[in-house]
Design an enzyme around this catalytic site. Structure first.
Site, mmCIF file in Angstrom:
data_model
loop_
_atom_site.group_PDB
_atom_site.id
_atom_site.type_symbol
_atom_site.label_atom_id
_atom_site.label_comp_id
_atom_site.label_asym_id
_atom_site.label_seq_id
_atom_site.Cartn_x
_atom_site.Cartn_y
_atom_site.Cartn_z
ATOM 1 N N ARG A 1 12.033 -6.325 6.049
ATOM 2 C CA ARG A 1 12.119 -4.812 6.457
ATOM 3 C C ARG A 1 12.649 -4.705 7.820
ATOM 4 O O ARG A 1 13.253 -3.875 8.074
ATOM 5 C CB ARG A 1 10.777 -4.219 6.049
ATOM 6 C CG ARG A 1 10.739 -2.738 6.476
ATOM 7 C CD ARG A 1 9.275 -2.152 6.128
ATOM 8 N NE ARG A 1 8.212 -2.848 7.076
ATOM 9 C CZ ARG A 1 7.000 -2.544 6.866
ATOM 10 N NH1 ARG A 1 6.542 -1.671 6.069
ATOM 11 N NH2 ARG A 1 6.141 -3.020 7.750
ATOM 12 N N ARG B 1 -1.480 -9.087 12.943
ATOM 13 C CA ARG B 1 -1.944 -8.198 12.061
ATOM 14 C C ARG B 1 -2.736 -8.821 10.760
ATOM 15 O O ARG B 1 -3.599 -8.092 10.318
ATOM 16 C CB ARG B 1 -0.725 -7.390 11.380
ATOM 17 C CG ARG B 1 0.022 -6.516 12.154
ATOM 18 C CD ARG B 1 1.454 -5.976 12.028
ATOM 19 N NE ARG B 1 1.683 -5.153 10.992
ATOM 20 C CZ ARG B 1 2.720 -5.215 10.118
ATOM 21 N NH1 ARG B 1 3.770 -5.820 10.764
ATOM 22 N NH2 ARG B 1 2.701 -4.323 9.131
ATOM 23 N N LYS C 1 0.834 -1.181 0.028
ATOM 24 C CA LYS C 1 0.160 -0.109 -0.180
ATOM 25 C C LYS C 1 0.931 1.154 0.052
ATOM 26 O O LYS C 1 0.482 2.058 -0.935
ATOM 27 C CB LYS C 1 -0.948 0.030 1.112
ATOM 28 C CG LYS C 1 -1.765 -1.245 1.302
ATOM 29 C CD LYS C 1 -2.755 -1.176 2.654
ATOM 30 C CE LYS C 1 -1.985 -1.195 3.874
ATOM 31 N NZ LYS C 1 -1.248 -2.586 4.383
ATOM 32 N N ARG D 1 -10.213 1.077 7.773
ATOM 33 C CA ARG D 1 -9.718 -0.298 8.108
ATOM 34 C C ARG D 1 -10.851 -1.176 8.896
ATOM 35 O O ARG D 1 -10.659 -2.261 9.168
ATOM 36 C CB ARG D 1 -8.689 -0.471 9.045
ATOM 37 C CG ARG D 1 -7.349 -0.884 8.313
ATOM 38 C CD ARG D 1 -6.191 -0.532 9.128
ATOM 39 N NE ARG D 1 -4.833 -1.199 9.295
ATOM 40 C CZ ARG D 1 -3.594 -0.814 8.521
ATOM 41 N NH1 ARG D 1 -3.727 0.161 8.024
ATOM 42 N NH2 ARG D 1 -2.954 -1.659 8.721
ATOM 43 N N ARG E 1 10.543 -3.700 10.616
ATOM 44 C CA ARG E 1 10.000 -2.400 11.595
ATOM 45 C C ARG E 1 9.660 -3.050 13.021
ATOM 46 O O ARG E 1 9.505 -4.516 12.992
ATOM 47 C CB ARG E 1 8.692 -2.046 10.711
ATOM 48 C CG ARG E 1 8.359 -0.455 11.320
ATOM 49 C CD ARG E 1 7.373 -0.136 10.098
ATOM 50 N NE ARG E 1 6.035 -0.672 10.504
ATOM 51 C CZ ARG E 1 4.959 -0.436 9.580
ATOM 52 N NH1 ARG E 1 5.322 0.141 8.393
ATOM 53 N NH2 ARG E 1 3.892 -0.953 9.746
HETATM 54 P P1 AP5 Z 1 4.776 -1.324 2.063
HETATM 55 O O1 AP5 Z 1 4.674 -0.604 0.852
HETATM 56 O O2 AP5 Z 1 5.004 -0.840 3.363
HETATM 57 O O3 AP5 Z 1 3.364 -2.360 2.357
HETATM 58 P P2 AP5 Z 1 2.111 -1.743 3.040
HETATM 59 O O4 AP5 Z 1 1.083 -2.647 2.684
HETATM 60 O O5 AP5 Z 1 2.183 -0.473 3.189
HETATM 61 O O6 AP5 Z 1 2.500 -2.398 4.639
HETATM 62 P P3 AP5 Z 1 2.696 -1.832 5.971
HETATM 63 O O7 AP5 Z 1 3.781 -2.697 6.865
HETATM 64 O O8 AP5 Z 1 2.669 -0.563 6.081
HETATM 65 O O9 AP5 Z 1 1.104 -2.493 6.474
HETATM 66 P P4 AP5 Z 1 0.237 -2.263 7.585
HETATM 67 O O10 AP5 Z 1 -1.075 -1.901 6.967
HETATM 68 O O11 AP5 Z 1 0.245 -3.416 8.622
HETATM 69 O O12 AP5 Z 1 0.996 -0.982 8.362
HETATM 70 P P5 AP5 Z 1 0.378 0.523 8.635
HETATM 71 O O13 AP5 Z 1 1.692 1.353 8.815
HETATM 72 O O14 AP5 Z 1 -0.377 0.833 7.947
HETATM 73 O O15 AP5 Z 1 5.701 -2.796 1.787
HETATM 74 C C1 AP5 Z 1 6.259 -3.600 2.748
HETATM 75 C C2 AP5 Z 1 7.592 -4.183 2.438
HETATM 76 O O16 AP5 Z 1 7.627 -4.768 1.095
HETATM 77 C C3 AP5 Z 1 8.458 -3.049 2.186
HETATM 78 O O17 AP5 Z 1 9.816 -3.457 2.703
HETATM 79 C C4 AP5 Z 1 8.664 -2.865 0.723
HETATM 80 O O18 AP5 Z 1 9.991 -2.157 0.348
HETATM 81 C C5 AP5 Z 1 8.305 -4.405 0.112
HETATM 82 N N1 AP5 Z 1 7.584 -4.429 -0.965
HETATM 83 C C6 AP5 Z 1 6.685 -3.679 -1.512
HETATM 84 N N2 AP5 Z 1 6.191 -3.988 -2.678
HETATM 85 C C7 AP5 Z 1 6.913 -5.007 -3.021
HETATM 86 C C8 AP5 Z 1 6.908 -5.933 -4.570
HETATM 87 N N3 AP5 Z 1 6.134 -5.807 -5.248
HETATM 88 N N4 AP5 Z 1 7.769 -7.010 -4.181
HETATM 89 C C9 AP5 Z 1 8.689 -7.269 -3.116
HETATM 90 N N5 AP5 Z 1 8.754 -6.335 -2.069
HETATM 91 C C10 AP5 Z 1 7.731 -5.355 -1.941
HETATM 92 O O19 AP5 Z 1 -0.282 0.410 10.011
HETATM 93 C C11 AP5 Z 1 0.374 -0.141 11.194
HETATM 94 C C12 AP5 Z 1 -0.344 -0.202 12.499
HETATM 95 O O20 AP5 Z 1 -0.900 1.113 12.855
HETATM 96 C C13 AP5 Z 1 -1.579 -0.913 12.258
HETATM 97 O O21 AP5 Z 1 -1.065 -2.532 12.650
HETATM 98 C C14 AP5 Z 1 -2.498 -0.371 13.354
HETATM 99 O O22 AP5 Z 1 -2.020 -1.002 14.483
HETATM 100 C C15 AP5 Z 1 -2.324 1.173 13.151
HETATM 101 N N6 AP5 Z 1 -3.221 1.681 11.997
HETATM 102 C C16 AP5 Z 1 -2.799 2.038 10.800
HETATM 103 N N7 AP5 Z 1 -3.940 2.713 10.329
HETATM 104 C C17 AP5 Z 1 -5.291 2.136 11.202
HETATM 105 C C18 AP5 Z 1 -6.519 2.127 10.955
HETATM 106 N N8 AP5 Z 1 -6.881 2.806 9.751
HETATM 107 N N9 AP5 Z 1 -7.220 1.743 11.873
HETATM 108 C C19 AP5 Z 1 -6.770 1.362 12.882
HETATM 109 N N10 AP5 Z 1 -5.557 1.114 13.279
HETATM 110 C C20 AP5 Z 1 -4.654 1.428 12.242
HETATM 111 MG MG MG Z 2 2.311 1.055 4.738
#
Ligand code: AP5
Ligand code: MG
Length: 186
Positions: free
Chosen positions: A127, A140, A13, A88, A129
């Site tokens: 990655r 997750r 994403k 979400r 994190r």
């Molecule tokens: P990346 O692009 O970072 O993927 P992503 O889908 O953004 O993954 P996230 O880890 O950000 O997912 P998430 O939804 O759990 O976290 P968020 O920060 O939103 O890619 C991931 C990795 O893969 C990278 O290293 C990238 O380089 C690699 N990659 C990408 N594309 C690739 C490809 N084609 N091939 C190979 N490798 C590739 O949320 C974090 C936390 O915040 C949640 O768990 C929750 O606690 C909270 N939160 C956030 N939003 C909400 C909400 N709306 N409601 C409630 N809680 C929330």
């Molecule tokens: Mg993300």
């Protein structure tokens, strides 16, 4: 244009949002990034959110909605918005619909990235994190299945859902994203 990226953790994403925001000239709004920034800044909201995020749980709706509503007040959002990882839950989706309806600016598209679990574990382990430990990734994924996946049906019924194969190089996936967005650009 207002576009939502939905997908499991690590589905790309954030990666695809970075590319698409430059391509279509809209603001990128990642609730995950905003919550992490709040934590780095040491705000009470950030510290509260981290108690959930660190164990892979979703942060309560009212916390997330509060930061999104504030962000949408800023003038740069008028040109359009790319929502990454928001909404979400169904409650968040309904709240967003209400906010956008008030402004007469409905969602144009919801892009759902699909990536199998094995790929997700590999990508996130690489990655490293704070929430990328195997046990936390598992949680997750559970949260995604239980609370977020029902949104696909919600947006499918509205006719704005586009499913995108998220496996391949970043460039290959982006070409699919552009293809899905093209009709909405005209
Ligand atoms: P990346 O692009 O970072 O993927 P992503 O889908 O953004 O993954 P996230 O880890 O950000 O997912 P998430 O939804 O759990 O976290 P968020 O920060 O939103 O890619 C991931 C990795 O893969 C990278 O290293 C990238 O380089 C690699 N990659 C990408 N594309 C690739 C490809 N084609 N091939 C190979 N490798 C590739 O949320 C974090 C936390 O915040 C949640 O768990 C929750 O606690 C909270 N939160 C956030 N939003 C909400 C909400 N709306 N409601 C409630 N809680 C929330
Ligand atoms: Mg993300």
């Amino acid at each position: 244009m207002r576009i939502v990226f939905v997908g499991p953790p690590g589905s790309g994403k954030g990666t695809q949002s970075q590319r698409l925001k430059d391509d279509i000239g809209v603001v990128h709004l990642s609730t995950g990034e905003m919550l992490r920034e709040a934590l780095y800044a040491g705000t009470s909201l950030g510290i509260r959110a981290a108690q959930f995020a660190d164990v892979g749980k979703l942060v309560p709706d009212e916390v997330v909605l509060g930061i999104v509503v504030d962000r949408l007040e800023q003038s740069d959002c008028i040109q359009g918005c790319l929502f990454d990882g928001f909404p979400r839950t169904l409650a968040q989706a309904e709240a967003l619909d209400g906010i956008l309806a008030e402004r007469g600016m409905p969602l144009d598209l919801v892009l759902a990235l699909q990536v199998p679990d094995e790929q997700i574990f590999k990508r996130l382990a690489a990655r490293g994190r704070a929430d990328d430990k195997p046990e936390t990734i598992k949680e997750r994924l559970h949260q995604y299945r239980d609370l977020t996946a029902p949104l696909l049906e919600y947006y499918l019924r509205r006719g704005i859902l586009r499913q995108i194969d998220g496996v391949g190089t970043e460039e290959e996936v982006f070409a699919r994203v552009q293809q899905a967005v093209l009709p909405a650009r005209h």
